[in-house]
Design a protein around this motif. Structure first.
Motif, PDB file in Angstrom:
ATOM      1  N   ARG A  35      33.135  -7.251  32.453  1.00  0.00           N
ATOM      2  CA  ARG A  35      33.953  -8.457  32.391  1.00  0.00           C
ATOM      3  C   ARG A  35      34.744  -8.643  33.683  1.00  0.00           C
ATOM      4  O   ARG A  35      34.937  -9.768  34.155  1.00  0.00           O
ATOM      5  CB  ARG A  35      34.897  -8.374  31.185  1.00  0.00           C
ATOM      6  N   TYR A  36      35.193  -7.535  34.293  1.00  0.00           N
ATOM      7  CA  TYR A  36      35.959  -7.612  35.544  1.00  0.00           C
ATOM      8  C   TYR A  36      35.098  -8.196  36.664  1.00  0.00           C
ATOM      9  O   TYR A  36      35.561  -9.041  37.438  1.00  0.00           O
ATOM     10  CB  TYR A  36      36.455  -6.220  35.936  1.00  0.00           C
ATOM     11  N   PHE A  37      33.849  -7.763  36.763  1.00  0.00           N
ATOM     12  CA  PHE A  37      32.990  -8.221  37.853  1.00  0.00           C
ATOM     13  C   PHE A  37      32.243  -9.512  37.518  1.00  0.00           C
ATOM     14  O   PHE A  37      31.836 -10.235  38.424  1.00  0.00           O
ATOM     15  CB  PHE A  37      31.973  -7.129  38.219  1.00  0.00           C
ATOM     16  N   ARG A  38      32.071  -9.819  36.239  1.00  0.00           N
ATOM     17  CA  ARG A  38      31.340 -11.036  35.864  1.00  0.00           C
ATOM     18  C   ARG A  38      32.359 -12.126  35.556  1.00  0.00           C
ATOM     19  O   ARG A  38      32.748 -12.337  34.408  1.00  0.00           O
ATOM     20  CB  ARG A  38      30.452 -10.775  34.646  1.00  0.00           C
ATOM     21  N   ARG A  39      32.788 -12.822  36.593  1.00  0.00           N
ATOM     22  CA  ARG A  39      33.871 -13.799  36.434  1.00  0.00           C
ATOM     23  C   ARG A  39      33.353 -15.232  36.342  1.00  0.00           C
ATOM     24  O   ARG A  39      34.130 -16.164  36.280  1.00  0.00           O
ATOM     25  CB  ARG A  39      34.853 -13.679  37.594  1.00  0.00           C
ATOM     26  N   ASP A  40      32.042 -15.406  36.374  1.00  0.00           N
ATOM     27  CA  ASP A  40      31.472 -16.747  36.201  1.00  0.00           C
ATOM     28  C   ASP A  40      30.179 -16.601  35.406  1.00  0.00           C
ATOM     29  O   ASP A  40      29.846 -15.526  34.932  1.00  0.00           O
ATOM     30  CB  ASP A  40      31.222 -17.427  37.556  1.00  0.00           C
TER      31      ASP A  40
END
Length: 447
Positions: A35-40
């Motif tokens: 979730r931290y790295f997948r922001r879009d």
């Protein structure tokens, strides 16, 4: 133990199937990192490698479940060195890389190390944000957006080819007999291939992992086995890697063992002479020998010291624009080639010096005369604070006063194990032993 302490100095580490190294924690941590790295809503990918511990299968599957649950596509690399994760994360344009390894620890331990899209280990700030998501819980992807997972069969081959490019093309290792100890770890296949393909005669040990024998009486923490083999086979050099191959210890043709300080001293000197040493400085930790610092001063090279941990070395290198750093334990960080310590590439730099100069390893591994140094590890019970005891503090103050400018004392908690590390060095070995005896006695009583 509290979730506040999930991350240590080198990711998350502990005994397998005990907190925090459980499948449940790994899955939740991967979901938080995802979730931290997948922001879009664009496609995102993560690469996951591991060493040869049996528990790696469990952690790998748990991480895969966590990442795919947040929509990340997972590429499983299998057993590869830690530096290969830094390299492949960046080259594959991945959002995050993960290495499952407890480095030099026994097979019963395991760990999780995260790398950002630039191939470097995460900062304290990034880890803190992931921990906030871990504690709060994350929203999962919709059913149609769940990520996929697949194995990347040629990951090890990609690293092998890259490692060879760091060795000068005009040189070969023909005629050199090398004992190579891979610690039954992550480099058991890749490292022998690199040296053989460059022309060396390779005598491999520690290349038969069974899930339980990683670092067991072999590798960089037990170089005596390789030293004996060097003497028996009359080899030109011994190379000892650790379980995830991010550190290296070298052995000369006489069987003498050289630590990371000597290797860094050699590379720093050569790079400075060639005009390649950025900032004309070497970055090392507080554990590096005072003899190294004094030697570098005579060569006009500065020594920048950091806290213990290769991540702190790398952070200082990036802040100051330096390209060489490392630790006495054998992490050699060369940001011209890698984003983290790389034992194999460090060894290749040493081998290039052997080939170019024609000197024996015994000459090149004795760059400076180290001051007598002694390290004592004392295990303590969790929840104890031995260094805060008045008697311990008084003993430390008295020891530092006695050493003065003729030596130094360093006492710290390990960032990966419940140990107090008491290290001292001095020009006079008798004084050093007397000083350490009193400090160790007080610390042991407090533990």
């Amino acid at each position: 133990m509290s979730d506040e302490t999930l991350f240590g100095t080198d990711g998350v580490r502990g005994e397998a199937n005990s907190w925090p190294m459980t499948a449940e924690v790994a899955m939740k941590l991967a979901a938080a990192a995802g979730r931290y790295f997948r922001r879009d809503q664009q496609e995102h990918r993560v690469v996951i490698g591991k060493d040869t511990r049996l528990s790696g299968y469990m952690i790998e599957n748990a991480l895969t479940a966590g990442f795919t649950s947040t929509g990340m596509n997972v590429f499983l690399l299998g057993p590869v060195p830690t530096p290969a994760i830094g390299y492949l994360t960046h080259s594959m344009r991945a959002d995050v890389g993960v290495m499952i390894s407890a480095s030099h620890n026994p097979a019963t331990d395991n760990g999780i190390k995260f790398f950002g899209p630039d191939g470097f280990k995460l900062s304290d700030e990034a880890e803190a944000e992931i921990m906030e998501l871990y504690r709060a819980g994350v929203s999962l992807a919709n059913p149609e957006a769940i990520g996929r997972a697949r194995r990347l069969e040629d990951a090890r081959g990609r690293y092998v080819e890259y490692a060879k490019t760091t060795f000068p093309r005009r040189l070969r290792l023909d005629g050199l007999r090398i004992v190579l100890d891979c610690a039954n770890g992550a480099a058991y296949n890749a490292a022998p291939k690199v040296l053989w393909e460059l022309g060396a005669e390779v005598i491999p040990i520690g290349v038969s992992p069974d899930g339980f024998n990683i670092n067991e009486k072999c590798g960089s923490t037990h170089p005596q086995v390789a030293a004996q083999r060097v003497r028996e086979t009359r080899a030109d050099l011994g190379i000892c890697l650790d379980g995830d191959a991010d550190r290296v210890i070298l052995i000369d043709e006489t069987g003498q063992i050289a630590d990371g300080d000597q290797i860094m001293g050699l590379i720093a000197t050569r790079w400075a002479e060639e005009g390649r040493l950025s900032g004309n400085a070497l970055v090392a930790t507080v554990m590096s020998n005072l003899g190294l610092e004094r030697y570098l001063e005579t060569r006009g090279i500065a020594l920048e010291r950091t806290k213990v941990g290769d991540r702190y070395v790398v952070e200082r290198m990036r802040e100051g624009g330096f390209n060489l750093g490392g630790e006495q334990s054998g992490h050699i960080v060369m940001t011209d080639y890698a984003t983290t310590g790389d034992g194999l590439i460090g060894a290749l730099q040493f081998l290039s010096a052997m080939v170019e100069t024609g000197d024996k390893a015994s000459t090149l591994t004795r760059v400076f005369d180290p001051l007598p140094q002694k390290l004592v590890n004392l295990r303590y019970a969790l929840g104890k604070a031995p260094l805060e005891q008045d008697a311990v503090q008084e003993a430390i103050t008295q020891a530092e006063s006695r050493l003065g400018r003729a030596g130094r004392l360093l006492i710290r908690k390990s960032g990966t194990e419940p140990l107090i590390r008491v290290m001292g060095e001095a020009e006079d070995m008798g004084l050093l032993e007397d000083v350490l005896e009193k400090v160790v006695s007080e610390v042991r009583a407090a533990c």
